[in-house]
Design a protein around this motif. Structure first.
Motif, PDB file in Angstrom:
ATOM      1  N   THR A  30       0.872  -1.169   0.000  1.00 40.74           N
ATOM      2  CA  THR A  30       0.000   0.000   0.000  1.00 40.74           C
ATOM      3  C   THR A  30       0.909   1.219   0.000  1.00 40.74           C
ATOM      4  O   THR A  30       1.764   1.363   0.871  1.00 40.74           O
ATOM      5  N   PHE A  31       0.730   2.085  -1.001  1.00 38.32           N
ATOM      6  CA  PHE A  31       1.545   3.293  -1.097  1.00 38.32           C
ATOM      7  C   PHE A  31       0.811   4.442  -0.420  1.00 38.32           C
ATOM      8  O   PHE A  31      -0.374   4.656  -0.644  1.00 38.32           O
ATOM      9  N   ARG A  32       1.532   5.179   0.410  1.00 34.22           N
ATOM     10  CA  ARG A  32       0.960   6.365   1.052  1.00 34.22           C
ATOM     11  C   ARG A  32       1.772   7.584   0.660  1.00 34.22           C
ATOM     12  O   ARG A  32       2.944   7.717   1.015  1.00 34.22           O
ATOM     13  N   ASP A  33       1.141   8.455  -0.094  1.00 35.53           N
ATOM     14  CA  ASP A  33       1.755   9.702  -0.548  1.00 35.53           C
ATOM     15  C   ASP A  33       1.737  10.681   0.622  1.00 35.53           C
ATOM     16  O   ASP A  33       0.673  11.146   1.038  1.00 35.53           O
ATOM     17  N   ILE A  34       2.915  10.993   1.144  1.00 42.38           N
ATOM     18  CA  ILE A  34       2.992  11.833   2.343  1.00 42.38           C
ATOM     19  C   ILE A  34       2.640  13.292   2.074  1.00 42.38           C
ATOM     20  O   ILE A  34       2.457  14.059   3.015  1.00 42.38           O
ATOM     21  N   ARG A  35       2.544  13.668   0.811  1.00 40.09           N
ATOM     22  CA  ARG A  35       2.087  15.034   0.493  1.00 40.09           C
ATOM     23  C   ARG A  35       0.561  15.060   0.419  1.00 40.09           C
ATOM     24  O   ARG A  35      -0.068  15.949   0.963  1.00 40.09           O
ATOM     25  N   ALA A  36      -0.023  14.103  -0.283  1.00 33.93           N
ATOM     26  CA  ALA A  36      -1.478  14.069  -0.454  1.00 33.93           C
ATOM     27  C   ALA A  36      -2.194  13.603   0.812  1.00 33.93           C
ATOM     28  O   ALA A  36      -3.313  14.022   1.082  1.00 33.93           O
ATOM     29  N   ASP A  37      -1.553  12.730   1.566  1.00 34.84           N
ATOM     30  CA  ASP A  37      -2.128  12.185   2.797  1.00 34.84           C
ATOM     31  C   ASP A  37      -1.093  12.351   3.911  1.00 34.84           C
ATOM     32  O   ASP A  37      -0.398  11.403   4.276  1.00 34.84           O
ATOM     33  N   PRO A  38      -0.943  13.577   4.431  1.00 37.90           N
ATOM     34  CA  PRO A  38       0.123  13.872   5.400  1.00 37.90           C
ATOM     35  C   PRO A  38       0.064  12.995   6.646  1.00 37.90           C
ATOM     36  O   PRO A  38      -1.007  12.558   7.067  1.00 37.90           O
ATOM     37  N   LEU A  39       1.233  12.761   7.198  1.00 34.52           N
ATOM     38  CA  LEU A  39       1.330  11.994   8.435  1.00 34.52           C
ATOM     39  C   LEU A  39       0.846  12.848   9.602  1.00 34.52           C
ATOM     40  O   LEU A  39       1.047  14.064   9.626  1.00 34.52           O
ATOM     41  N   SER A  40       0.229  12.206  10.555  1.00 36.33           N
ATOM     42  CA  SER A  40      -0.231  12.900  11.757  1.00 36.33           C
ATOM     43  C   SER A  40       0.973  13.167  12.664  1.00 36.33           C
ATOM     44  O   SER A  40       2.027  12.529  12.511  1.00 36.33           O
ATOM     45  N   PRO A  41       0.838  14.067  13.622  1.00 38.67           N
ATOM     46  CA  PRO A  41       1.942  14.302  14.560  1.00 38.67           C
ATOM     47  C   PRO A  41       2.385  13.022  15.284  1.00 38.67           C
ATOM     48  O   PRO A  41       3.582  12.803  15.475  1.00 38.67           O
ATOM     49  N   SER A  42       1.448  12.151  15.621  1.00 38.83           N
ATOM     50  CA  SER A  42       1.839  10.908  16.308  1.00 38.83           C
ATOM     51  C   SER A  42       2.584   9.961  15.371  1.00 38.83           C
ATOM     52  O   SER A  42       3.497   9.250  15.796  1.00 38.83           O
TER      53      SER A  42
END
Length: 111
Positions: A30-42
């Motif tokens: 599963t690819f997660r684009d960190i720009r389109a779906d930013p990581l939460s602070p945690s």
């Protein structure tokens, strides 16, 4: 088949190579684009706890363009303001996090 999550950006050649190799080795990626779906602070906290300053890609064009003040700031501050500074890819398996796509990571995930 192992389920993996790969964190990166879609234009990153290293991420593309990693996805191709992992899928060829029968991993479910599963690819997660960190720009389109930013990581939460945690999520950032977890990655920084695991990798520390190594999470910041100091060889990137983005890093070279930072102000001296931002370069001197903590990794958390740098990544919060510029998520693309993250060394890529970060790969999450069920039991472990991996940083980059070097021979050690490839051996661990492709064998």
């Amino acid at each position: 088949m192992t389920a993996l999550t790969l964190y990166g950006i879609p234009t990153c050649d290293t991420c593309k190579k990693a996805i191709k190799a992992l899928e060829s080795a029968d991993h479910d990626v599963t690819f997660r684009d960190i720009r389109a779906d930013p990581l939460s602070p945690s999520e950032w906290d977890e990655l920084i706890l695991e990798f520390g300053d190594r999470l910041v890609n100091r060889a990137s064009t983005t890093y070279r363009g930072l102000s001296d003040w931002m370069k001197a700031s903590e990794a958390e501050e740098q990544l919060a303001n510029h998520p693309a500074l993250m060394k890529r890819p970060v790969i999450r398996s069920e039991e472990k996090l991996y940083l980059g796509w070097d021979s050690g990571v490839q051996t661990a995930l492709l064998s």
